[in-house]
Design a protein around this motif. Sequence first.
Motif, short mmCIF file in Angstrom:
data_model
loop_
_atom_site.label_atom_id
_atom_site.label_comp_id
_atom_site.label_asym_id
_atom_site.label_seq_id
_atom_site.Cartn_x
_atom_site.Cartn_y
_atom_site.Cartn_z
N SER A 288 0.93 -1.19 0.11
CA SER A 288 0.05 -0.01 -0.02
C SER A 288 0.80 1.24 -0.06
O SER A 288 0.25 2.32 -0.12
CB SER A 288 -0.79 0.07 1.31
OG SER A 288 -0.16 0.12 2.44
N LYS A 289 2.16 0.98 -0.02
CA LYS A 289 3.11 2.29 -0.11
C LYS A 289 4.13 2.16 -1.16
O LYS A 289 5.24 2.80 -1.15
CB LYS A 289 3.74 2.33 1.27
CG LYS A 289 2.91 2.53 2.50
CD LYS A 289 3.60 2.59 3.95
CE LYS A 289 2.81 2.86 4.82
NZ LYS A 289 3.29 3.15 6.43
N ARG B 99 9.88 1.14 -5.05
CA ARG B 99 8.66 1.79 -4.87
C ARG B 99 8.08 2.04 -6.57
O ARG B 99 8.95 2.57 -7.07
CB ARG B 99 8.57 2.87 -4.14
CG ARG B 99 8.57 2.75 -2.91
CD ARG B 99 8.84 4.29 -2.07
NE ARG B 99 9.15 4.20 -0.64
CZ ARG B 99 8.30 4.12 0.58
NH1 ARG B 99 7.30 3.93 0.34
NH2 ARG B 99 8.83 4.39 1.67
N ASP C 276 0.66 8.97 -8.78
CA ASP C 276 0.58 8.62 -7.29
C ASP C 276 1.34 7.34 -7.15
O ASP C 276 1.78 6.52 -8.04
CB ASP C 276 -0.83 8.28 -6.77
CG ASP C 276 -1.86 9.14 -6.62
OD1 ASP C 276 -1.07 10.56 -6.76
OD2 ASP C 276 -3.01 9.08 -6.61
N TYR D 237 1.85 3.48 -6.28
CA TYR D 237 1.00 2.24 -6.17
C TYR D 237 0.41 1.97 -4.69
O TYR D 237 1.17 1.83 -3.79
CB TYR D 237 1.74 0.84 -6.64
CG TYR D 237 1.07 -0.41 -6.56
CD1 TYR D 237 0.13 -0.65 -7.53
CD2 TYR D 237 1.36 -1.10 -5.56
CE1 TYR D 237 -0.62 -1.99 -7.28
CE2 TYR D 237 0.81 -2.24 -5.56
CZ TYR D 237 -0.36 -2.64 -6.27
OH TYR D 237 -0.94 -3.93 -6.01
N ASN D 238 -0.86 1.58 -4.65
CA ASN D 238 -1.42 1.33 -3.54
C ASN D 238 -2.41 0.20 -3.54
O ASN D 238 -3.46 0.27 -4.22
CB ASN D 238 -2.27 2.64 -2.74
CG ASN D 238 -2.53 2.53 -1.49
OD1 ASN D 238 -3.08 1.30 -0.92
ND2 ASN D 238 -2.47 3.47 -0.69
N SER D 239 -2.03 -0.91 -3.20
CA SER D 239 -2.89 -2.17 -3.31
C SER D 239 -4.35 -1.95 -2.49
O SER D 239 -5.49 -2.39 -3.03
CB SER D 239 -2.35 -3.43 -2.55
OG SER D 239 -1.98 -3.10 -1.27
N ARG D 240 -4.37 -1.20 -1.41
CA ARG D 240 -5.79 -0.84 -0.68
C ARG D 240 -6.66 -0.24 -1.71
O ARG D 240 -7.76 -0.51 -1.58
CB ARG D 240 -5.39 -0.23 0.77
CG ARG D 240 -4.83 -1.18 1.50
CD ARG D 240 -4.75 -0.51 3.05
NE ARG D 240 -4.20 -1.47 4.08
CZ ARG D 240 -3.09 -1.02 4.58
NH1 ARG D 240 -2.33 0.08 4.15
NH2 ARG D 240 -2.54 -1.89 5.50
#
Length: 756
Positions: free
Chosen positions: A191-192, A235, A297, A299-302
Amino acid sequence: MLIAVLLFLSACSSTRFVPDDDYLLSNVRIRNKGADISKEQLRPYIRQHENTKILGFWKFYLGLYNLSGRDDEKGINKWLRSIGEEPVVFDSFLVAQSSQQMSLFLQNKGYFQPSVSDTIIYSGKKKAKVVYTIAPGPRYYLKDLGYGIEDDSVYGEIMADTTKTLLKDGRPFTLEIHEQERERITENLRSKGFYNFSEEYIYYLSDTTVGEHQVKDSLMVMTPEDVTGLKHHRRFRIRDVLFHVGIGTDNLLEEDSGSLASEFDTLRYSGAYIIYEEELSFKPQLLTNSSYIHSGDLYNSRLVSRTHQLLSGLRLFKYINIRFRETGEINDSGQPLLDCVIRLSPGKDQSFSIDIEGTNSSGNMGAAGNFTYQHKNLLRGGEFFTLNTRLARQNQFVRSSTEEFNTLELGAEASIVVPIFWIPLSIKEFRQRYNPKTNISLAYNFQRRPDYTRTIANARMGYNWRSSRYISHAFYPVEFNFVSIPEISSQFRDQISDTFLKFTYEDHLIVNMNYSFLFNQQTLGTNSDFWYLRANVESAGNLLSLASPLWDNNTDKDYDELLGIRYAQYLKSDVDLRYHNRLDNYTSLVWRLFAGVGLPYGNLDVLPFEKRYFSGGANSIRAWPVRGLGPGSYSDEGFGFYNQTADIKLEFNLEYRFKLFWILEGALFLDVGNIWSIKESSSPEGGLFKPDRFYEELAVGTGVGTRFDFKYFIFRFDMGLKTHDPSLPKDERWIPVNRPWTWEDVGFNFAIGYPF
């Protein structure tokens, strides 16, 4: 006839189809000496179970199988074997495997020195019984978690999150909690921006030699060098977001987005590309407002999961796929870039259905028809519009009437659900987190009964949102109900003229707000245990009472009116709690507890009729007809119809369900409950709730049921039997103790679906 069949099934030889020199597995028992491990936790690791039992003793399905003959070609034999259960032939190899699996389970739970033994007892008539004896031994606990993180790029993120670790000192050592910690850390990193990070990069070193049954853990995180050749986890940032709408799927995943853009229409909107084959049937902002994935942005899995949930919640697409592709490019900061491709396959916007059903409410036969029209994209913004109309007729039981159909109901409701929160506040973060929707509806209902005619007009606006997988909320700050009683029969008017009921059959206005909380663990298509909890709070008349001086009509009445109509004032709350316990593949135990109370005050001393509680009927206390129970010990044969209502309701239901054969299911049930009045001024004789005696006024009904499972719906027939009738004198209430049952003690209920 039924009893004869049951006796015949029970008498069948259970070993009829057990081969010579083999044994029927007749019983499996667990003797567990561990306090912290239950038999239910161990049972799934037993590789061979005895034949399924109904009511804990009756091997019904084995009996069905044994009814078949030796000729495998006969249709009746094939059918009996298909609906029955083949005898379980004892297998010593599976017994040994079961012992090994239970031993491994105990080790995974922190019992590193377990003892699992099995004993086989052979009895006469070719039967074998297996007893497993479990001695778990001492349990080990966690102590001093350490970290070994080889990659500096993730070191800071992991160490900053250690306060949320699941591996805390003093907790029992289990394999499950270690796996959950790996998943938690992985999800946090993904998520980060760490797109390629996975659980395989995390492993543990556990030292059990520290003494005092303690384990010292070390959580290790590897670099990706052995997998990707890179020394550090990286990231990723989003380069482009592309929506593919209605494009063929054969080679879409492999095809470059640039070539797709040249072949199909492309629209750039709010930083995203929308590529479509035909004309878009919705506004482009519907897609961009439903995506939390944006160019630039991390990448954020949530946010990927929330985007999928939000798009699915629109109910416009029959297929949704979100994938990412590494571009091979880096930004000015040296971070690698991803393209996000969201593939959408639109479904049909409009649909309609016609349902015709027969109804039976405690012997009152009738028929009903429903027409429903739905448009999932009414204004091209994902607005879900529903129009539902209903026509129903039923023979309401009246002692003095022979009319076949004497109850008529006509109704229509139009509602629209908008996928945004219509409030004058900026709540972008709230929308991202909870996916709220605005619900607006208008409804009108006309009811003609032998005793009165009533119309109800309703308008409301509210909000729905989901705060987690199992929890949802509904809040309606404004709801209007106008209830008109244009006709009342003279006989009925005379009967209620000197009672509190006369206030409930006058024109009145309800302006209320309400909030509902729902917790539901049920997952369709599965047979797992689940909890269900619904809690409601409702308040009416308070705002009107505060504002009433603005339109004071200077009348001599001791109550206020709005537009010449008296309005209700009350506070109401209720809770519905259910638990579904799956005992095995064929049987389950379901219980339900309902408790509710409504307190009228101020402008109207009685709850409006449509807000009052009632008991009895197919989804309540099934031995009594709808509105035929209570309040309390009240009994009045003077009324020619059932119409008992009150301010307090308490019910408990317990149902044992079991599959029979084909589409048939059976049930045994126990229903307990009643309703009561909360104020003496509005209570009939015996109907007032009193803490020191209410338990004596609980009605008890028992019964049996048959269900036909047609997959798409379940047709249910329940027969309830009055066991404790609070309307009788105290010393006569327990019916089976005082007199034989009669047909007046039996209630028949036909319905669609389970009662709860």
